[in-house]
Design a protein around this motif. Structure first.
Motif, short mmCIF file in Angstrom:
data_model
loop_
_atom_site.label_atom_id
_atom_site.label_comp_id
_atom_site.label_asym_id
_atom_site.label_seq_id
_atom_site.Cartn_x
_atom_site.Cartn_y
_atom_site.Cartn_z
N VAL A 193 95.91 39.51 147.90
CA VAL A 193 95.08 39.19 146.73
C VAL A 193 95.22 40.19 145.59
N GLN A 194 96.02 41.24 145.78
CA GLN A 194 96.17 42.22 144.72
C GLN A 194 96.94 41.64 143.54
N TYR A 195 96.41 41.87 142.34
CA TYR A 195 97.17 41.52 141.13
C TYR A 195 98.27 42.55 140.91
N ASP A 196 97.96 43.80 141.18
CA ASP A 196 98.90 44.89 140.95
C ASP A 196 99.89 44.99 142.10
N ASP A 197 101.18 44.93 141.79
CA ASP A 197 102.22 44.95 142.82
C ASP A 197 102.26 46.26 143.59
N MET A 198 102.03 47.38 142.90
CA MET A 198 102.07 48.67 143.58
C MET A 198 100.93 48.79 144.59
N SER A 199 99.76 48.33 144.22
CA SER A 199 98.63 48.35 145.16
C SER A 199 98.92 47.47 146.37
N ALA A 200 99.53 46.31 146.11
CA ALA A 200 99.88 45.41 147.21
C ALA A 200 100.86 46.08 148.16
N SER B 165 106.14 57.90 146.45
CA SER B 165 106.19 57.87 144.99
C SER B 165 104.93 57.27 144.39
N ILE B 166 104.27 56.39 145.15
CA ILE B 166 103.06 55.74 144.66
C ILE B 166 101.82 56.58 144.93
N VAL B 167 101.71 57.11 146.16
CA VAL B 167 100.46 57.76 146.55
C VAL B 167 100.35 59.19 146.04
N HIS B 168 101.47 59.87 145.74
CA HIS B 168 101.40 61.23 145.24
C HIS B 168 101.38 61.20 143.71
N GLY B 169 100.28 61.65 143.14
CA GLY B 169 100.10 61.55 141.69
C GLY B 169 100.63 62.74 140.93
N LYS B 170 101.77 63.28 141.37
CA LYS B 170 102.39 64.38 140.64
C LYS B 170 103.87 64.40 140.93
N PHE B 171 104.62 65.10 140.09
CA PHE B 171 106.06 65.21 140.27
C PHE B 171 106.32 66.25 141.35
N SER B 172 106.42 65.80 142.59
CA SER B 172 106.58 66.73 143.69
C SER B 172 107.15 65.99 144.89
N TYR B 173 107.26 66.68 146.00
CA TYR B 173 107.67 66.11 147.28
C TYR B 173 109.09 65.52 147.26
N GLY B 174 109.82 65.74 146.17
CA GLY B 174 111.16 65.19 146.10
C GLY B 174 111.22 63.72 145.79
N TYR B 175 110.08 63.12 145.37
CA TYR B 175 110.04 61.70 145.06
C TYR B 175 109.73 61.47 143.58
N THR B 176 110.14 60.34 143.08
CA THR B 176 109.88 59.99 141.69
C THR B 176 108.45 59.47 141.54
N LEU B 177 107.72 60.03 140.61
CA LEU B 177 106.35 59.56 140.36
C LEU B 177 106.38 58.18 139.75
N ARG B 178 105.61 57.25 140.32
CA ARG B 178 105.54 55.89 139.80
C ARG B 178 104.12 55.57 139.34
N SER B 179 104.02 55.02 138.15
CA SER B 179 102.73 54.51 137.66
C SER B 179 103.00 53.13 137.08
N GLY B 180 102.54 52.11 137.75
CA GLY B 180 102.85 50.74 137.35
C GLY B 180 102.20 50.36 136.03
N SER B 181 102.92 49.62 135.23
CA SER B 181 102.40 49.15 133.96
C SER B 181 101.28 48.14 134.20
N ALA B 182 100.26 48.18 133.33
CA ALA B 182 99.15 47.23 133.44
C ALA B 182 99.51 45.88 132.83
N ILE B 183 100.56 45.84 132.00
CA ILE B 183 100.87 44.59 131.29
C ILE B 183 102.29 44.10 131.50
N GLU B 184 103.15 44.93 132.13
CA GLU B 184 104.54 44.53 132.35
C GLU B 184 104.79 44.34 133.85
N ILE B 185 105.81 43.56 134.16
CA ILE B 185 106.20 43.35 135.54
C ILE B 185 107.40 44.23 135.84
#
Length: 365
Positions: A220-227, A317-337
């Motif tokens: 039921v998630q609208y947001d793909d990252m949350s899903a 990349s989704i759950v860590h909210g900073k540039f660390s751990y060797g992963y790329t920080l991801r923040s999904g757009s609210a209006i783009e796919i």
């Protein structure tokens, strides 16, 4: 423009002003062939549509009375942008369709920036005329939208999110984006009266409530990252039992001392999370999933280890909210796919469903 977008700071008073530039509703009513609010003029390679109220105009391709969004975007480069099927930008005007719990028409102003919550506008009807069907969505006057005037072309998302934050502060709920695309709805007539519908036999239901909740939340998630995170949690839930089986084996091994047993448990639970996730995925993945992941660019070649690493990297990349751990920080757009995240969502949904089917406790009735 930074000053314009600073209006999310809570204000103690709501200042009542004169009517907004964009009215909450339109008289006469909006239609997909609007002649009351818009002005049309023939130009060399198309038809120019002008909406004086918002000071915006677009050109429709010549000979195409119902152009789709991609054609409009191609013809109006650097002036028009479609945000999936949820909205669009024309210069410094932006509009997004929303689902709302109840109609709360309101206008937020901050300097030159105006944001109104009202019904869909005449220009929206023209832009989405090839994707809209009245039988599915009702009349245009029934569709609600957020209308933003004064935000720069590349600042639509910031203004939209700010408006939702401010809206929630006043009405205690957040409006959700609505996609206008009849092609994704399908026929509403099929089996409308229950005739010609088959009875479908399904396996026994899964009784593990926690992973069921995770899977449902992912659906039921609208947001793909949350899903993605919710589907990942289904896999994570069942991966715990990989550890449980190992713990049971160590407990029954009389050659392991009490001190060594404690150390191994700590090592297993704190250091082996990645390995247990991989073991669980390897038990449910197959060639079809690997081929699909490869074709959508999730992995470069259809190999289990690559899919394991890609899924684990996505999670971090989704759950860590900073540039660390060797992963790329991801923040999904609210209006783009994000096509990559959407593909990951489909892969993780399949894996989560298989985990439920393979590892879930079944209730036999």
């Amino acid at each position: 423009m930074a000053e314009k977008l600073g209006f999310v700071k809570k204000q103690k008073e709501v200042t009542k002003t004169s009517s907004p530039f964009i009215p909450f509703e339109f008289d006469p009513l909006v239609s997909e062939i609007d002649g009351a609010h818009l002005f049309y003029s023939k130009i060399a390679d198309g038809v120019q549509v002008n909406w004086p109220l918002a000071g915006c105009d677009i050109v429709l391709p010549e000979g195409d009375y119902f152009p789709n969004l991609s054609k409009i975007e191609e013809r109006n480069k650097n002036n028009f942008k479609a945000h999936g099927f949820t909205g669009f930008s024309i210069g410094n005007y932006h509009e997004f369709f929303i689902n709302s719990e109840q109609r709360n028409f309101v206008c937020f102003k901050s300097g030159e920036l105006e944001i109104t919550f009202g019904t869909a506008t005449p220009i929206a009807a023209i832009v989405f005329q090839s994707h809209y069907k009245e039988r599915y969505y009702g009349e245009w006057s029934m569709i609600e939208s957020v209308r933003i005037v004064g935000a720069d072309f590349d600042e639509a998302e910031q203004a939209f999110i700010n408006s939702c934050i401010y809206f929630e502060e006043h009405f205690r709920y957040v409006p959700e984006l609505l996609a206008i695309n009849e092609a994704e709805i399908g026929s509403l007539d099929e089996c409308a009266d229950g005739s010609d519908c088959e009875i479908i036999k399904v396996p026994p239901i899964v009784s593990n409530i926690e992973p069921l909740r995770f899977f449902y939340s992912g659906l039921v998630q609208y947001d793909d990252m949350s899903a993605c995170i919710y589907f990942y949690r289904v896999i994570e839930y069942y991966s715990f039992f990989e550890n449980a089986n190992q713990i049971k084996g160590m407990r029954n091994d009389h050659n392991i001392s009490d001190a060594d047993f404690s150390k191994r448990i700590v090592d297993l639970l704190s250091k082996d999370e990645k390995a247990t996730i991989f073991k669980t995925i390897n038990k449910i993945v197959d060639k079809d999933i690997l081929d699909e992941a490869c074709s959508h660019g999730v992995i470069k070649s259809p190999q289990e280890n690559l899919l394991n690493e890609a899924i684990y990297a996505l999670r971090n990349s989704i759950v860590h909210g900073k540039f660390s751990y060797g992963y790329t920080l991801r923040s999904g757009s609210a209006i783009e796919i994000d096509a990559f995240i959407l593909s990951c969502r489909k892969i993780l949904k399949t894996l989560a469903k298989r985990a439920l089917e393979r590892f879930g406790s079944k209730k036999i009735i």
